[in-house]
Every structure is written in C-alpha cells, then in structure tokens.
Write an enzyme that holds these catalytic residues in place. Structure first.
Site, mmCIF file in Angstrom:
data_model
loop_
_atom_site.group_PDB
_atom_site.id
_atom_site.type_symbol
_atom_site.label_atom_id
_atom_site.label_comp_id
_atom_site.label_asym_id
_atom_site.label_seq_id
_atom_site.Cartn_x
_atom_site.Cartn_y
_atom_site.Cartn_z
ATOM 1 C CD GLU A 1 34.280 10.166 6.012
ATOM 2 O OE1 GLU A 1 34.962 10.850 6.794
ATOM 3 O OE2 GLU A 1 34.746 9.512 5.085
ATOM 4 C CD GLU B 1 21.313 19.342 6.543
ATOM 5 O OE1 GLU B 1 22.130 18.415 6.385
ATOM 6 O OE2 GLU B 1 20.721 19.877 5.589
ATOM 7 N N GLY C 1 21.723 6.209 10.408
ATOM 8 C CA GLY C 1 22.684 6.920 9.552
ATOM 9 C C GLY C 1 23.280 8.060 10.348
HETATM 10 C C1 LIG Z 1 27.912 7.520 -1.511
HETATM 11 C C2 LIG Z 1 27.837 7.162 -0.060
HETATM 12 C C3 LIG Z 1 28.856 6.418 0.523
HETATM 13 C C4 LIG Z 1 28.771 6.052 1.865
HETATM 14 N N1 LIG Z 1 29.757 5.250 2.400
HETATM 15 C C5 LIG Z 1 29.625 4.814 3.678
HETATM 16 C C6 LIG Z 1 30.561 3.886 4.231
HETATM 17 O O1 LIG Z 1 31.553 3.503 3.581
HETATM 18 N N2 LIG Z 1 30.351 3.427 5.488
HETATM 19 C C7 LIG Z 1 29.290 3.820 6.238
HETATM 20 O O2 LIG Z 1 29.163 3.364 7.360
HETATM 21 N N3 LIG Z 1 28.381 4.698 5.750
HETATM 22 C C8 LIG Z 1 28.521 5.196 4.491
HETATM 23 N N4 LIG Z 1 27.591 6.070 3.976
HETATM 24 C C9 LIG Z 1 26.432 6.421 4.785
HETATM 25 C C10 LIG Z 1 26.421 7.865 5.232
HETATM 26 O O3 LIG Z 1 27.346 8.066 6.246
HETATM 27 C C11 LIG Z 1 24.970 8.182 5.619
HETATM 28 O O4 LIG Z 1 24.209 8.228 4.420
HETATM 29 C C12 LIG Z 1 24.864 9.480 6.388
HETATM 30 O O5 LIG Z 1 25.399 9.338 7.675
HETATM 31 C C13 LIG Z 1 23.397 9.938 6.496
HETATM 32 O O6 LIG Z 1 22.616 8.897 6.987
HETATM 33 P P1 LIG Z 1 21.250 8.514 6.245
HETATM 34 O O7 LIG Z 1 21.542 8.286 4.809
HETATM 35 O O8 LIG Z 1 20.610 7.423 7.008
HETATM 36 O O9 LIG Z 1 20.377 9.836 6.319
HETATM 37 P P2 LIG Z 1 19.525 10.333 7.576
HETATM 38 O O10 LIG Z 1 20.260 10.065 8.840
HETATM 39 O O11 LIG Z 1 18.152 9.801 7.419
HETATM 40 O O12 LIG Z 1 19.527 11.879 7.329
HETATM 41 C C14 LIG Z 1 18.819 12.457 6.219
HETATM 42 C C15 LIG Z 1 19.104 13.925 6.172
HETATM 43 O O13 LIG Z 1 18.601 14.527 7.348
HETATM 44 C C16 LIG Z 1 19.340 15.697 7.618
HETATM 45 N N5 LIG Z 1 19.708 15.677 9.036
HETATM 46 C C17 LIG Z 1 20.452 14.743 9.695
HETATM 47 N N6 LIG Z 1 20.541 15.064 10.997
HETATM 48 C C18 LIG Z 1 19.852 16.207 11.155
HETATM 49 C C19 LIG Z 1 19.547 17.044 12.267
HETATM 50 N N7 LIG Z 1 20.031 16.734 13.492
HETATM 51 N N8 LIG Z 1 18.801 18.154 12.084
HETATM 52 C C20 LIG Z 1 18.315 18.470 10.857
HETATM 53 N N9 LIG Z 1 18.567 17.726 9.762
HETATM 54 C C21 LIG Z 1 19.320 16.610 9.921
HETATM 55 C C22 LIG Z 1 20.555 15.699 6.682
HETATM 56 O O14 LIG Z 1 20.333 16.600 5.616
HETATM 57 C C23 LIG Z 1 20.571 14.291 6.164
HETATM 58 O O15 LIG Z 1 21.138 14.213 4.855
HETATM 59 C C24 LIG Z 1 27.665 6.469 2.639
HETATM 60 C C25 LIG Z 1 26.670 7.251 2.052
HETATM 61 C C26 LIG Z 1 26.741 7.602 0.721
HETATM 62 C C27 LIG Z 1 25.637 8.427 0.116
#
Ligand SMILES: Cc1cc2nc3c(=O)[nH]c(=O)nc-3n(C[C@H](O)[C@H](O)[C@H](O)COP(=O)(O)OP(=O)(O)OC[C@H]3O[C@@H](n4cnc5c(N)ncnc54)[C@H](O)[C@@H]3O)c2cc1C
Length: 386
Positions: A368, A372, A138
């Site tokens: 997007e 963080e 993600g």
């Molecule tokens: C409603 C919705 C629509 C979406 N639509 C799309 C889409 O159309 N296409 C697509 O490709 N993706 C889409 N996404 C995915 C979205 O881009 C990801 O959810 C996002 O990039 C976060 O990835 P993850 O959910 O795997 O969370 P993780 O990567 O597991 O991150 C979890 C949390 O960790 C924290 N974090 C992240 N990096 C760091 C850091 N370096 N240091 C400290 N904390 C950190 C943040 O608070 C983050 O929320 C969508 C997500 C949602 C919720």
C-alpha cells in the site's frame, strides 16, 4: 498490558472506546495462538469468525447491506486493526482484506453489485481480494499492462496480477485493468471478477516470511459482464486511490498494534529476566530503550488517529495518512527489533511472539505504498501547500 489511555483522546468518541474493549474481550476468547499450519484454512476460519462476531460489518459501507454505518468509519477500522494485530497478525490480515477487497464496491459499486457482494463480505461468507499490482507495475501503478477490452456487453481481461493477498482463497477479486480511454493512469478501469470465472487462474502461490494467502493471478480471455465495472470507464485509478485512501491509515494502525504487543512483551521480559544480580529493566540502557519505544508508539498513535479522525470529518488526508503509515510502520519495525533484542537468544526462536512480530511487520513497510512512496507523497503535498 498495553496502556489504554489513548482511548480517551479527543480524536476518539466513547463508542470507539467501547468498540475496542468489546473486541479486545472477544479476541481474547476467540483468537488463540499464532499462525496455524494451514494458512488458507486458518484464514477462512478467521473470516467466518470475524463475520459471526459482527466485526466485518465495520469493514463495509452501507447499512442497507449489513454495514454498521453508511460510510466506513476510519477510526473504527483503525481500532479494530490495531486490536486484532495486537492479538494475532492473521486475524488483522483477514479483517483488513475484507475491507480493502470490497472497499471499491462500498465506494463505487452499483446498487446491484453492492447488494450482491457486501452482505456476504460482512457476514464472512465471501472472501474479498484487491488486485492492483503486477510484476512490472508495483509502486508505479500507472505502468499496468493487464488489459480489459469491451466486447458487446462484457469486458475481456488479459494479463497478470501479482502479490495478491487472499489469492487462491478469495471468492472474488476487484481487478484493475487498462481500458485505454487515455494513456497512463487515466486509461484504467476496475472490475469485480468472481474467482470461478473461466479464464482466471491462480498461476502461482507465493510464500512470504509471515505466511498468508498470496498469489499471482493469470487472466486469459477472461469475460466479465460490463455491469461488474466499478465506477466510470477510465476512472479505475481514482477508484484504487480512493480505496487505498480509506485503508492506508489502517495499515498504520496495524503497525501500531504490532508495536504495542512488542512493548508489552519487552516490559514483561525486562522486569523478569535476572542478570548481574538484578533484572534487565534495572539497567538504564534498557530504560532508555523502553522510553524510546513508548514515545515512538504514542507518536504513531497520534498520527494514526489524527489521520483517521480527519478523514471521518470529510477532510482530505493524503499527507496525514502518508505520515501515519510512514511513521507507524518504520517505528514498529524499530520497536519490535528492540523488543526482540531484549529476549536475547530466545527472541529468534521460531514461534516466540517477538519473532513472529519481527516477520509480521516487514511487509507493511512495502505494501500500500512503500516508505519511499509515502515520503514522496508528503513532500509533494508540502510543496503544493508552499
Ligand atoms: C505481503 C504483501 C502483500 C501484498 N498484497 C497486495 C494486494 O493484496 N494487492 C495488490 O495489488 N498488491 C499487493 N502487494 C503489492 C505491493 O503493493 C507492492 O509490493 C508494492 O506496491 C511495491 O511494488 P513492488 O513490489 O513492485 O516494488 P517496486 O515498485 O519495484 O519497488 C521496490 C522498492 O523501491 C523503492 N521505491 C519505490 N518507489 C520509489 C521512488 N519513487 N524513489 C525511491 N525508491 C522507491 C521502495 O523501497 C520499494 O520497496 C502486496 C505486497 C506484499 C509484500
């Protein structure tokens, strides 16, 4: 109603103010109510409506293919998202996804692919989606595992994508997969995959707090013609980041629209709700809250339209877009929460505008690039400059 003085700010041109006014009038006439029961059908309907209204022409680049201009006008996209978000979150979503889903085609597509897809996207006849995220990739996009293996004149895709907006209703997906030219981010390529391509299935539909079409996709020996690759092999990360660069600022604009609507609702409620022999707005505690909300909104608007203007001048906006997204989404959450609080018990009743906004805003702080991630981008750029 919202203060429209910002339309005269120097970041915007007279054509932008005219665009906002025309869209506001159109949305008042055409977009009624909040979320419909059948979110897929509501979304399809909105895409068609936005296409017929000519608004999707702003979401693509290329006048030859139905676009308003050759390169996407970031300020126009931002104003459209802000205005639609003020009226209806799903309408903003429908517009935004046509842009994000086709953005890589506008920016990197071959002439044949641009001619094939962009006019249909602009007319609202083809629904677009952007498939980057995976269960294990993600925030850490470079950890992507989905593969694309070249076999003669086509690529074979295997793997999964998740959280894909428009998943299940899209006519095509721009999919990022590992082609392995180099390790990590430099071994990824981008492809257009039509929704009816054998080997692509919707593995799961995902329900979220602000309903919109969302799915996990499965690719099993899914064959895609090599001609549907976007950009050079191994350049997919660059394609994804360039696309996100155009649209990241517009996430800030959507948050701004939600926040403006919340302030409108709060002002209306505070000036009408009788208590203790006066109205809620007569209390200085309420006034302090309203002042904070309005200041937060103006700060978000300044950051958003600065980033959009800067991009339209052809300047790099990595730091500015991250600042806009970070600030506007976090501030909108606070503004909406404060508005909901002013409604008391009514604020948490399903279907109330402030209740809907409270759910709508949450995901914008995650997708997007989570808050963080934006903080890290801003700090990285600052440290580079230092
Ligand atoms: C409603 C919705 C629509 C979406 N639509 C799309 C889409 O159309 N296409 C697509 O490709 N993706 C889409 N996404 C995915 C979205 O881009 C990801 O959810 C996002 O990039 C976060 O990835 P993850 O959910 O795997 O969370 P993780 O990567 O597991 O991150 C979890 C949390 O960790 C924290 N974090 C992240 N990096 C760091 C850091 N370096 N240091 C400290 N904390 C950190 C943040 O608070 C983050 O929320 C969508 C997500 C949602 C919720």
């Amino acid at each position: 109603m919202s203060d429209k003085n910002y339309l005269a700010w120097p970041f915007l041109e007279p054509r932008h103010a005219a665009l906002e006014q025309a869209l506001d009038a159109w949305a008042t006439r055409h977009i009624v109510g909040v979320h419909a029961e059948d979110v897929d059908e509501a979304c399809r309907h909105l895409v068609r409506q936005l296409g017929e209204g000519g608004w999707l022409r702003h979401a693509i680049g290329g006048t030859a293919h139905g676009g308003v201009s050759d390169s996407i006008d970031t300020r126009a996209v931002c104003l459209i998202r802000e205005t639609l978000a003020r009226h209806n979150g799903l309408a903003d979503f429908a517009f935004a996804m046509q842009g994000l889903g086709s953005g890589a085609i506008s920016l990197f597509g071959s002439e044949a692919n641009r001619a094939d897809y962009l006019p249909r996207v602009a007319r609202g006849e083809a629904i677009a989606a952007f498939a980057l995220s995976e269960p294990q990739a993600g925030s850490d996009v470079a950890a992507m595992q989905c593969t694309a293996t070249l076999n003669g004149d086509h690529y074979v895709l295997n793997g999964e994508k998740t959280w894909i907006s428009n998943g299940g209703i899209a006519d095509f997906y721009v999919v990022f997969a590992r082609t392995g030219e180099q390790p990590g981010a430099r071994g990824i390529s981008a492809f257009i995959v039509d929704a009816d391509t054998p080997g692509l299935t919707i593995a799961e539909r995902i329900n979220v707090i602000a309903p919109h079409p969302l799915a996990r996709l499965q690719f099993s020996d899914c064959c895609v013609p090599a001609g549907k690759r976007l950009g050079e092999a191994g350049q997919g990360f660059k394609v994804a980041m360039a696309t996100l660069d155009v649209f990241r600022t517009s996430v800030a604009a959507a948050a701004l629209g939600f926040a403006r609507r919340a302030l409108d609702e709060a002002l209306q409620r505070a000036t009408q709700r009788q208590m203790f022999g006066q109205v809620l707005a007569d209390f200085q505690l309420t006034q302090a809250k309203l002042a904070e909300m309005a200041t937060g909104i103006d700060t978000s608007a300044l950051l958003t339209y600065r980033a959009a203007w800067q991009r339209d001048q052809g300047q790099k906006v990595t730091k500015e877009a991250a600042m806009a997204k970070l600030h506007a989404t976090e501030t909108a959450q606070q503004v909406i929460d404060a508005a909901l609080q002013m409604f008391g018990g009514l604020g948490v009743v399903s279907g109330q505008t402030v209740e809907t906004l409270y759910r709508e805003i949450r995901a914008l702080r995650i997708y997007e690039g989570a808050t963080e991630v934006q903080q890290l981008i801003i700090a990285r750029e600052l440290l580079k400059e230092a």
